[in-house]
Scaffold this active site. Structure first.
Site, PDB file in Angstrom:
ATOM      1  N   ASP A  73      84.685  36.044 -12.677  1.00 54.72           N
ATOM      2  CA  ASP A  73      83.545  36.791 -13.204  1.00 54.72           C
ATOM      3  C   ASP A  73      83.423  36.524 -14.698  1.00 54.72           C
ATOM      4  O   ASP A  73      84.413  36.607 -15.438  1.00 54.72           O
ATOM      5  CB  ASP A  73      83.727  38.290 -12.955  1.00 54.72           C
ATOM      6  CG  ASP A  73      82.438  39.059 -13.160  1.00 54.72           C
ATOM      7  OD1 ASP A  73      81.360  38.498 -12.904  1.00 54.72           O
ATOM      8  OD2 ASP A  73      82.513  40.224 -13.570  1.00 54.72           O
TER       9      ASP A  73
ATOM     10  N   HIS B 240      74.186  42.450 -22.832  1.00 53.26           N
ATOM     11  CA  HIS B 240      75.201  43.325 -22.240  1.00 53.26           C
ATOM     12  C   HIS B 240      76.441  43.386 -23.133  1.00 53.26           C
ATOM     13  O   HIS B 240      76.960  44.481 -23.417  1.00 53.26           O
ATOM     14  CB  HIS B 240      75.588  42.803 -20.852  1.00 53.26           C
ATOM     15  CG  HIS B 240      76.702  43.559 -20.210  1.00 53.26           C
ATOM     16  ND1 HIS B 240      76.581  44.862 -19.782  1.00 53.26           N
ATOM     17  CD2 HIS B 240      77.988  43.188 -19.929  1.00 53.26           C
ATOM     18  CE1 HIS B 240      77.721  45.268 -19.260  1.00 53.26           C
ATOM     19  NE2 HIS B 240      78.603  44.269 -19.342  1.00 53.26           N
TER      20      HIS B 240
ATOM     21  N   ARG C 184      82.902  49.703 -30.156  1.00 57.18           N
ATOM     22  CA  ARG C 184      83.361  49.298 -31.489  1.00 57.18           C
ATOM     23  C   ARG C 184      82.248  49.549 -32.501  1.00 57.18           C
ATOM     24  O   ARG C 184      81.728  48.610 -33.125  1.00 57.18           O
ATOM     25  CB  ARG C 184      83.761  47.813 -31.494  1.00 57.18           C
ATOM     26  CG  ARG C 184      84.925  47.469 -30.586  1.00 57.18           C
ATOM     27  CD  ARG C 184      85.331  46.003 -30.725  1.00 57.18           C
ATOM     28  NE  ARG C 184      84.232  45.091 -30.374  1.00 57.18           N
ATOM     29  CZ  ARG C 184      83.953  44.707 -29.132  1.00 57.18           C
ATOM     30  NH1 ARG C 184      84.676  45.153 -28.111  1.00 57.18           N
ATOM     31  NH2 ARG C 184      82.945  43.879 -28.901  1.00 57.18           N
TER      32      ARG C 184
ATOM     33  N   GLU D 257      77.363  46.559 -11.458  1.00 60.83           N
ATOM     34  CA  GLU D 257      77.006  45.460 -12.352  1.00 60.83           C
ATOM     35  C   GLU D 257      76.069  44.525 -11.599  1.00 60.83           C
ATOM     36  O   GLU D 257      76.442  43.954 -10.566  1.00 60.83           O
ATOM     37  CB  GLU D 257      78.247  44.716 -12.842  1.00 60.83           C
ATOM     38  CG  GLU D 257      79.104  45.562 -13.773  1.00 60.83           C
ATOM     39  CD  GLU D 257      80.173  44.760 -14.495  1.00 60.83           C
ATOM     40  OE1 GLU D 257      80.459  43.616 -14.066  1.00 60.83           O
ATOM     41  OE2 GLU D 257      80.732  45.272 -15.483  1.00 60.83           O
TER      42      GLU D 257
ATOM     43  N   GLU E 142      74.573  41.211 -10.992  1.00 61.61           N
ATOM     44  CA  GLU E 142      75.027  39.870 -11.327  1.00 61.61           C
ATOM     45  C   GLU E 142      74.431  38.840 -10.375  1.00 61.61           C
ATOM     46  O   GLU E 142      73.925  39.172  -9.305  1.00 61.61           O
ATOM     47  CB  GLU E 142      76.559  39.783 -11.278  1.00 61.61           C
ATOM     48  CG  GLU E 142      77.256  40.808 -12.170  1.00 61.61           C
ATOM     49  CD  GLU E 142      78.712  40.476 -12.418  1.00 61.61           C
ATOM     50  OE1 GLU E 142      79.093  39.297 -12.260  1.00 61.61           O
ATOM     51  OE2 GLU E 142      79.469  41.396 -12.784  1.00 61.61           O
TER      52      GLU E 142
ATOM     53  N   ASP F 298      79.311  43.619  -8.895  1.00 63.67           N
ATOM     54  CA  ASP F 298      80.726  43.676  -9.234  1.00 63.67           C
ATOM     55  C   ASP F 298      81.066  45.113  -9.627  1.00 63.67           C
ATOM     56  O   ASP F 298      81.065  45.472 -10.794  1.00 63.67           O
ATOM     57  CB  ASP F 298      81.036  42.702 -10.368  1.00 63.67           C
ATOM     58  CG  ASP F 298      82.529  42.502 -10.547  1.00 63.67           C
ATOM     59  OD1 ASP F 298      83.233  42.405  -9.530  1.00 63.67           O
ATOM     60  OD2 ASP F 298      82.995  42.446 -11.695  1.00 63.67           O
TER      61      ASP F 298
ATOM     62  N   ARG G 261      85.134  52.276 -14.534  1.00 69.89           N
ATOM     63  CA  ARG G 261      85.205  52.150 -15.993  1.00 69.89           C
ATOM     64  C   ARG G 261      86.381  52.917 -16.592  1.00 69.89           C
ATOM     65  O   ARG G 261      86.956  52.472 -17.601  1.00 69.89           O
ATOM     66  CB  ARG G 261      83.893  52.645 -16.615  1.00 69.89           C
ATOM     67  CG  ARG G 261      82.648  51.907 -16.172  1.00 69.89           C
ATOM     68  CD  ARG G 261      82.643  50.472 -16.630  1.00 69.89           C
ATOM     69  NE  ARG G 261      81.365  49.827 -16.303  1.00 69.89           N
ATOM     70  CZ  ARG G 261      81.113  48.534 -16.463  1.00 69.89           C
ATOM     71  NH1 ARG G 261      82.052  47.743 -16.940  1.00 69.89           N
ATOM     72  NH2 ARG G 261      79.939  48.035 -16.142  1.00 69.89           N
TER      73      ARG G 261
ATOM     74  N   GLN H 123      89.493  50.895 -15.823  1.00 69.94           N
ATOM     75  CA  GLN H 123      89.416  49.677 -16.624  1.00 69.94           C
ATOM     76  C   GLN H 123      89.751  49.945 -18.094  1.00 69.94           C
ATOM     77  O   GLN H 123      90.471  49.167 -18.733  1.00 69.94           O
ATOM     78  CB  GLN H 123      88.008  49.081 -16.505  1.00 69.94           C
ATOM     79  CG  GLN H 123      87.799  47.794 -17.285  1.00 69.94           C
ATOM     80  CD  GLN H 123      86.363  47.300 -17.190  1.00 69.94           C
ATOM     81  OE1 GLN H 123      85.542  47.863 -16.474  1.00 69.94           O
ATOM     82  NE2 GLN H 123      86.054  46.232 -17.911  1.00 69.94           N
TER      83      GLN H 123
ATOM     84  N   TYR I 262      92.956  47.662 -19.521  1.00 70.23           N
ATOM     85  CA  TYR I 262      92.555  46.296 -19.866  1.00 70.23           C
ATOM     86  C   TYR I 262      93.211  45.739 -21.124  1.00 70.23           C
ATOM     87  O   TYR I 262      93.214  44.520 -21.338  1.00 70.23           O
ATOM     88  CB  TYR I 262      91.030  46.202 -19.973  1.00 70.23           C
ATOM     89  CG  TYR I 262      90.441  46.564 -21.311  1.00 70.23           C
ATOM     90  CD1 TYR I 262      90.047  45.564 -22.200  1.00 70.23           C
ATOM     91  CD2 TYR I 262      90.270  47.895 -21.683  1.00 70.23           C
ATOM     92  CE1 TYR I 262      89.488  45.895 -23.427  1.00 70.23           C
ATOM     93  CE2 TYR I 262      89.721  48.226 -22.894  1.00 70.23           C
ATOM     94  CZ  TYR I 262      89.335  47.223 -23.769  1.00 70.23           C
ATOM     95  OH  TYR I 262      88.788  47.544 -24.971  1.00 70.23           O
TER      96      TYR I 262
ATOM     97  N   LYS J 122      88.465  46.507 -11.356  1.00 72.07           N
ATOM     98  CA  LYS J 122      87.481  45.566 -10.816  1.00 72.07           C
ATOM     99  C   LYS J 122      87.827  45.071  -9.414  1.00 72.07           C
ATOM    100  O   LYS J 122      86.935  44.706  -8.652  1.00 72.07           O
ATOM    101  CB  LYS J 122      87.390  44.344 -11.738  1.00 72.07           C
ATOM    102  CG  LYS J 122      86.847  44.620 -13.120  1.00 72.07           C
ATOM    103  CD  LYS J 122      85.334  44.726 -13.092  1.00 72.07           C
ATOM    104  CE  LYS J 122      84.761  44.684 -14.501  1.00 72.07           C
ATOM    105  NZ  LYS J 122      83.287  44.655 -14.475  1.00 72.07           N
TER     106      LYS J 122
ATOM    107  N   THR K 235      83.890  43.677  -4.513  1.00 67.96           N
ATOM    108  CA  THR K 235      82.756  42.952  -5.089  1.00 67.96           C
ATOM    109  C   THR K 235      81.828  42.630  -3.928  1.00 67.96           C
ATOM    110  O   THR K 235      82.254  41.993  -2.956  1.00 67.96           O
ATOM    111  CB  THR K 235      83.206  41.654  -5.778  1.00 67.96           C
ATOM    112  OG1 THR K 235      84.108  41.967  -6.838  1.00 67.96           O
ATOM    113  CG2 THR K 235      82.008  40.894  -6.335  1.00 67.96           C
TER     114      THR K 235
ATOM    115  N   GLU L 232      75.532  51.179 -19.497  1.00 62.88           N
ATOM    116  CA  GLU L 232      74.492  50.940 -20.500  1.00 62.88           C
ATOM    117  C   GLU L 232      73.331  51.912 -20.334  1.00 62.88           C
ATOM    118  O   GLU L 232      72.860  52.506 -21.316  1.00 62.88           O
ATOM    119  CB  GLU L 232      73.972  49.503 -20.374  1.00 62.88           C
ATOM    120  CG  GLU L 232      74.976  48.431 -20.721  1.00 62.88           C
ATOM    121  CD  GLU L 232      74.452  47.056 -20.359  1.00 62.88           C
ATOM    122  OE1 GLU L 232      73.866  46.406 -21.243  1.00 62.88           O
ATOM    123  OE2 GLU L 232      74.617  46.644 -19.189  1.00 62.88           O
TER     124      GLU L 232
END
Length: 398
Positions: free
Chosen positions: A112, A119, A128, A185, A187, A219, A223, A226, A230, A239, A243, A344
């Protein structure tokens, strides 16, 4: 453009210029390979008298390579446009509502990517806020991770809410339980047919010699799991639980009218990522949650093309295998109604979505149904339908 004698409804995106491949079964029979035309499936083992299509997977056909793919497509086209074949071929047509659809290929490896600048920028701003949205490597290479091939499932497979460790910033220690931030997601996936030897590289110009076609991908992402796991190695259990892919693989040959250049970015990419021939794709995607359309991500805005992703996958000498699947990462555009994930669309839960029944969502609830669909431009103003990938959330098994 030739017309087909097959019963294709007016305005269907599954006309003669599409002819996607999948695996189907009729009641009491074993799964086998078919091609979709309108609202019917053509049994290819019967129509072509070819045992390679009598198997429950596209892999044997995929391994035969580009020249064979082209010949078979031309033969199917001939059978469905020449009235002389109609009597014989009609016996091999099955109404779509009478068949079950299966995973169309055996997935060898799953990768992936993270190829949407919009995104990646959104998530960078979210997590951040006091630093640059994009990390220093992002505009130099297609960032990606290896997923889990064994949990790729076909559309309409229920998705069981995963459990795992979670730790919010304010928590003293991690806890274990069902994900509370289950996400989607939007995709696009690419299916490899022709393998490559270990130690070799696949150039961007050889993309179409190795990649057979395109599917839609969801996918699913936990969250909260993750976020805790991660650092420092990236996505893992958040993840790998599932899928989903669409049941129809649209061959690259059906997408000639959809090819567009990828965005010209700075800094300039290294030589192995440059594209003498453009392999961006103008695909219109749609995300529907419980019957409400919540976004329409534009694939044409992706920063990296599938040819660049494939070149980067193999630049270290990694071999391709028949059945490899790699996905684009979340497709998002510059506008809010073009974002391809709930993280998002709700800005990590701060701005909930309101559904038609008055309920709100930050992330997915048990019982929610998500459908991703897509189309591409075809010849003479026609549309090529990419099909749908749908999944419904089932409660966690604690």
């Amino acid at each position: 453009m030739n017309d087909t004698w097959a019963p294709v409804p007016a305005g269907s995106g599954f006309g003669i210029t599409n002819l996607p491949y999948g695996v189907f079964a009729t009641p009491g029979t074993s799964p086998r390979v078919g091609a979709r035309i309108g609202d019917h499936v053509l049994d290819l083992a019967t129509a072509l008298n070819d045992e390679v299509f009598a198997t429950p997977s596209l892999n044997a056909f995929l391994a035969q390579g580009r020249a064979r793919w082209t010949r078979v497509r031309a033969r199917i086209w001939d059978l469905l446009t020449d009235e002389r074949h109609r009597t014989d071929v009609e016996r091999a047509l099955h109404p779509l509502h009478t068949v079950s659809l299966h995973l169309p290929f055996d997935v060898a490896d799953y990768i992936d990517f993270y190829a949407s600048e919009h995104h990646a920028t959104n998530l960078g701003r979210m997590f951040r806020p006091d630093a640059a949205a994009l990390l220093p490597n992002w505009k130099h290479l297609p960032v990606g991770y290896h997923g889990r091939a064994g949990t790729v499932v076909v559309s309409n497979t229920d998705i069981i809410r995963p459990c795992g460790q979670r730790k919010a910033p304010a928590d003293d220690a991690p806890t274990f339980g069902p994900s509370a931030k289950l996400d989607i997601e939007v995709e696009v996936g690419f299916v490899v047919g022709t393998p490559s030897p270990l130690g070799s590289r696949v150039a961007t110009t050889d993309f179409a010699e190795h990649v057979f076609g395109v599917c839609l991908v969801n996918d699913w992402s936990a969250r909260d799991i993750q976020a805790w796991e991660y650092v420092p190695l990236g996505p893992f259990l958040g993840k790998s639980f599932a899928t989903s892919v669409s049941p129809w693989i649209v061959p690259l040959e059906a997408l000639g009218e959809a090819r567009v250049p990828t965005p010209a970015g700075q800094p300039a990419l290294l030589d192995y990522l440059r594209e003498p021939e453009p392999w961006g794709l103008d695909l219109d995607l749609e995300l529907v949650l419980n019957g409400r359309k919540v976004s329409h991500p534009p694939y044409a805005r992706m920063y990296y093309s599938p040819a660049q992703m494939l070149a980067h996958t193999t630049v270290n000498g990694a071999a391709l295998r028949t059945g490899d699947l790699y996905a684009s990462g979340t497709v998002s555009g510059p506008e809010r109604d073009q974002w391809g994930s709930l993280i998002e669309l709700t800005w990590n839960g701060a701005e909930p979505l309101t559904l038609p029944d008055g309920s709100t969502r930050t992330f997915l609830a048990d019982g929610d149904t998500v459908t991703i669909s897509g189309t591409a431009p075809g010849p003479d103003g026609a549309r090529i339908d990419l099909g749908e990938v749908t999944g419904t959330i089932a409660p966690a098994r604690e």
